[in-house]
Motif scaffolding. Sequence first.
Motif, mmCIF file in Angstrom:
data_model
loop_
_atom_site.group_PDB
_atom_site.id
_atom_site.type_symbol
_atom_site.label_atom_id
_atom_site.label_comp_id
_atom_site.label_asym_id
_atom_site.label_seq_id
_atom_site.Cartn_x
_atom_site.Cartn_y
_atom_site.Cartn_z
ATOM 1 N N GLY A 146 103.219 31.441 30.017
ATOM 2 C CA GLY A 146 102.371 30.750 29.842
ATOM 3 C C GLY A 146 100.999 32.118 29.778
ATOM 4 N N GLY A 147 99.650 32.001 29.860
ATOM 5 C CA GLY A 147 98.630 32.415 29.896
ATOM 6 C C GLY A 147 97.302 32.161 30.298
ATOM 7 N N THR A 148 96.521 33.545 29.848
ATOM 8 C CA THR A 148 94.979 32.890 30.631
ATOM 9 C C THR A 148 94.303 34.125 29.729
ATOM 10 O OG1 THR A 148 95.016 35.149 31.437
ATOM 11 C CG2 THR A 148 95.650 33.562 32.730
ATOM 12 N N GLU A 149 92.741 33.278 29.337
ATOM 13 C CA GLU A 149 92.176 33.694 28.189
ATOM 14 C C GLU A 149 90.733 33.839 29.522
ATOM 15 O OE1 GLU A 149 91.817 34.527 25.148
ATOM 16 O OE2 GLU A 149 89.598 35.217 25.561
ATOM 17 N N GLU A 150 90.148 34.765 28.899
ATOM 18 C CA GLU A 150 88.787 35.314 29.664
ATOM 19 C C GLU A 150 87.794 34.551 29.301
ATOM 20 O OE1 GLU A 150 88.356 36.543 32.315
ATOM 21 O OE2 GLU A 150 86.518 38.146 32.080
ATOM 22 N N THR A 151 87.578 35.045 27.179
ATOM 23 C CA THR A 151 86.325 33.993 27.289
ATOM 24 C C THR A 151 85.637 33.065 26.625
ATOM 25 O OG1 THR A 151 84.324 35.788 25.964
ATOM 26 C CG2 THR A 151 86.841 35.643 25.503
ATOM 27 N N THR A 152 84.638 32.866 26.220
ATOM 28 C CA THR A 152 84.278 31.879 25.838
ATOM 29 C C THR A 152 85.170 31.643 24.064
ATOM 30 O OG1 THR A 152 82.208 31.908 26.831
ATOM 31 C CG2 THR A 152 82.305 30.224 24.828
ATOM 32 N N ASP A 184 79.486 34.929 35.303
ATOM 33 C CA ASP A 184 79.746 36.227 34.255
ATOM 34 C C ASP A 184 78.855 36.370 32.835
ATOM 35 O OD1 ASP A 184 80.936 37.627 31.889
ATOM 36 O OD2 ASP A 184 83.288 38.311 33.354
ATOM 37 N N ASN A 185 78.864 35.534 32.417
ATOM 38 C CA ASN A 185 78.117 35.029 31.335
ATOM 39 C C ASN A 185 76.472 35.389 31.789
ATOM 40 O OD1 ASN A 185 80.953 34.244 31.293
ATOM 41 N ND2 ASN A 185 80.627 32.737 29.151
ATOM 42 N N TYR A 186 76.598 34.490 32.022
ATOM 43 C CA TYR A 186 75.044 34.886 32.562
ATOM 44 C C TYR A 186 74.386 35.902 33.176
ATOM 45 C CZ TYR A 186 70.410 32.351 34.473
ATOM 46 O OH TYR A 186 68.797 31.964 34.470
ATOM 47 N N TYR A 215 71.869 29.878 22.775
ATOM 48 C CA TYR A 215 71.263 29.346 23.813
ATOM 49 C C TYR A 215 71.911 29.141 24.698
ATOM 50 C CZ TYR A 215 67.350 29.591 27.470
ATOM 51 O OH TYR A 215 66.261 29.327 28.120
ATOM 52 N N GLY A 216 74.137 29.394 24.842
ATOM 53 C CA GLY A 216 74.476 29.270 25.403
ATOM 54 C C GLY A 216 74.571 30.153 27.021
ATOM 55 N N ASN A 217 75.493 30.074 27.887
ATOM 56 C CA ASN A 217 75.063 30.794 28.677
ATOM 57 C C ASN A 217 74.913 32.283 28.840
ATOM 58 O OD1 ASN A 217 75.661 28.900 31.169
ATOM 59 N ND2 ASN A 217 77.809 28.936 30.149
ATOM 60 N N ALA A 342 80.476 48.819 24.200
ATOM 61 C CA ALA A 342 79.848 49.725 23.658
ATOM 62 C C ALA A 342 79.373 50.546 23.553
ATOM 63 C CB ALA A 342 79.612 48.690 22.414
ATOM 64 N N SER A 343 77.771 50.398 24.285
ATOM 65 C CA SER A 343 77.401 51.538 24.597
ATOM 66 C C SER A 343 77.027 51.567 26.092
ATOM 67 C CB SER A 343 75.401 51.343 24.276
ATOM 68 O OG SER A 343 75.171 50.602 23.979
ATOM 69 N N ALA A 344 77.252 50.841 26.931
ATOM 70 C CA ALA A 344 77.255 50.565 28.221
ATOM 71 C C ALA A 344 78.709 50.279 28.802
ATOM 72 C CB ALA A 344 75.588 49.446 28.477
ATOM 73 N N GLU A 345 78.639 49.769 29.947
ATOM 74 C CA GLU A 345 79.492 49.768 31.235
ATOM 75 C C GLU A 345 79.888 48.474 30.853
ATOM 76 O OE1 GLU A 345 80.221 53.085 33.879
ATOM 77 O OE2 GLU A 345 78.225 52.705 33.846
ATOM 78 N N GLY A 346 79.704 47.343 30.523
ATOM 79 C CA GLY A 346 79.852 46.102 30.333
ATOM 80 C C GLY A 346 79.812 45.230 31.875
ATOM 81 N N HIS A 347 79.518 44.131 32.356
ATOM 82 C CA HIS A 347 79.521 43.629 33.427
ATOM 83 C C HIS A 347 79.358 44.287 34.726
ATOM 84 C CE1 HIS A 347 79.078 40.663 30.107
ATOM 85 N NE2 HIS A 347 79.968 39.449 30.691
ATOM 86 N N PRO A 348 78.981 44.433 35.724
ATOM 87 C CA PRO A 348 78.603 45.274 36.741
ATOM 88 C C PRO A 348 80.189 44.485 37.160
ATOM 89 C CG PRO A 348 76.358 44.130 37.139
ATOM 90 C CD PRO A 348 77.064 44.078 35.019
ATOM 91 N N ALA A 349 80.803 45.476 38.716
ATOM 92 C CA ALA A 349 81.565 44.847 38.846
ATOM 93 C C ALA A 349 81.351 43.586 39.898
ATOM 94 C CB ALA A 349 82.269 46.232 39.745
ATOM 95 N N SER A 350 80.119 43.628 40.374
ATOM 96 C CA SER A 350 80.341 42.331 41.414
ATOM 97 C C SER A 350 80.294 41.282 41.152
ATOM 98 C CB SER A 350 78.612 42.155 42.056
ATOM 99 O OG SER A 350 78.638 41.378 42.553
ATOM 100 N N VAL A 351 79.984 40.622 39.595
ATOM 101 C CA VAL A 351 80.429 40.038 38.702
ATOM 102 C C VAL A 351 81.717 39.658 37.991
ATOM 103 C CG1 VAL A 351 79.130 40.079 36.617
ATOM 104 C CG2 VAL A 351 78.552 38.354 37.448
ATOM 105 N N MET A 352 83.129 40.762 37.869
ATOM 106 C CA MET A 352 83.451 40.781 38.149
ATOM 107 C C MET A 352 84.810 40.247 38.304
ATOM 108 S SD MET A 352 83.164 40.824 34.016
ATOM 109 C CE MET A 352 85.121 41.157 33.583
ATOM 110 N N ASP A 353 84.009 40.940 39.597
ATOM 111 C CA ASP A 353 84.735 40.164 40.773
ATOM 112 C C ASP A 353 85.086 38.845 41.127
ATOM 113 O OD1 ASP A 353 86.292 40.920 43.248
ATOM 114 O OD2 ASP A 353 84.463 39.877 44.500
ATOM 115 N N MET A 354 84.691 37.800 40.487
ATOM 116 C CA MET A 354 84.787 36.907 40.460
ATOM 117 C C MET A 354 85.818 36.231 39.665
ATOM 118 S SD MET A 354 81.187 34.454 41.972
ATOM 119 C CE MET A 354 80.120 35.369 40.666
#
Length: 418
Positions: A146-152, A184-186, A215-217, A342-354
């Motif tokens: 099986g697998g998992t998928e992270e993004t919309t 995460d998305n919001y 105007y999604g999340n 690309a030019s920053a570090e993505g979402h902060p750790a606190s939200v990626m935690d979930m």
Amino acid sequence: MKYSVKDITLASAGKLRIEYALREMPVTRLIRKRFEAERPLDGITVGACLHVTTETANLVITLKAGGADVYLCASNPLSTQDDVAASLVTHYGIPVFAIKGEDDDTYYRHINAVLDAKPMLTMDDGADTVGLIHSKRRDLIPGIIGGTEETTTGVIRLRAMENDGVLAYPIIAVNDAMTKHMFDNYYGTGQSTLDGIIRATNILLAGKTFVVAGYGNCGKGLALRAKGMGANVIVTEVDPMRAVAAAMDGFAVMPMEKAAPMGDIFCTVTGDIHVIRKEHWAVMKDGAIVCNSGHFNVELDIPALEEIATAHRTVRPYNEEYTLPGGNNVYLLGDGRLINLASAEGHPASVMDMSFANQALCAEYMVKHHTTLSRKVYAVPDFIDAEVAKLKLAGMGIEIDTLTEEQVKYLASWQEGT
Ligand code: ADE
């Protein structure tokens, strides 16, 4: 151990940053502790294709603590943090195949390197691994549980595969967990996208006209944060429901054709192709800044920009100036790839935690339950979503009320009224 990273001597810097991110990841820490004791992923080879960041590092270290053999490649050519990749190899013994700025050939060579490990479980962000397995590496299918998928964007691709009857193994849509997309998305996209734009331009947002396409999340979070920084926000949409929501949230809503000559900054977050096209580039103001924070770099028609531009030069890292025929300059950020990574570090750790707690728990669920699942895209089980929210609250030191017996009874009854 085989691996492919930019510079292995960056490892110590990467380790410091991985450990620092973990401070903000209490749910991941708790899961890691349990995984160390219970080893629910013993004997499972995981092929992960994710943005190689400090947060992803903490996820894959957790999977390894749970007994998995983890192989990691990048889910975007421009999102890898090279120090993190080096540290995962050096300090954690995890084979990584990812180099920031890799070309498309190297990107796919790296995914293939992960697939050579014969993963039993795939963990994708954008479904590129699943795409490759279903096209060129079908020999691997019998060994995959099986697998998992992270993004919309990935979930959209997977649902299309399921609808066409070609999906060959069950996949859990982690993106669709409430504890993923509501946060995460919001909040994640809202903050990290502005971070990316600011790092690439050092622009002041106050007083600027900021056009958010979609105007999604993600778009909602971005519009909210841009407004918070003092920008005048315009939203473009194709979905009437979302357009009404944007209007009632207080944003100007109009077609891109009208927004194009008005915007100072444009950011696409639609998941669709060519949202900004030749006719839009052609009418932009002098100094317009254009970027994308959706998963793939197709939202901006860059070939059309290159075709009409009379000159082109790099003015700052991740910032390219294109001169239009009338003499106006527009600034394309991060090659149209997701600007927050690309030019920053993505979402902060606190939200990626979930988000990544969901990934780890869904991997465990898939190992336990794959024999009862079919070739479909599955929602994250409610109990996992609820558990992640509960653990996050605990991690944040927040207590909440519980229902009294009277309230439980009231909610279950239909006889009581005025
Ligand atoms: N997607 C968005 N932000 C991310 C991050 N920090 N790590 C991994 N994937 C991400």
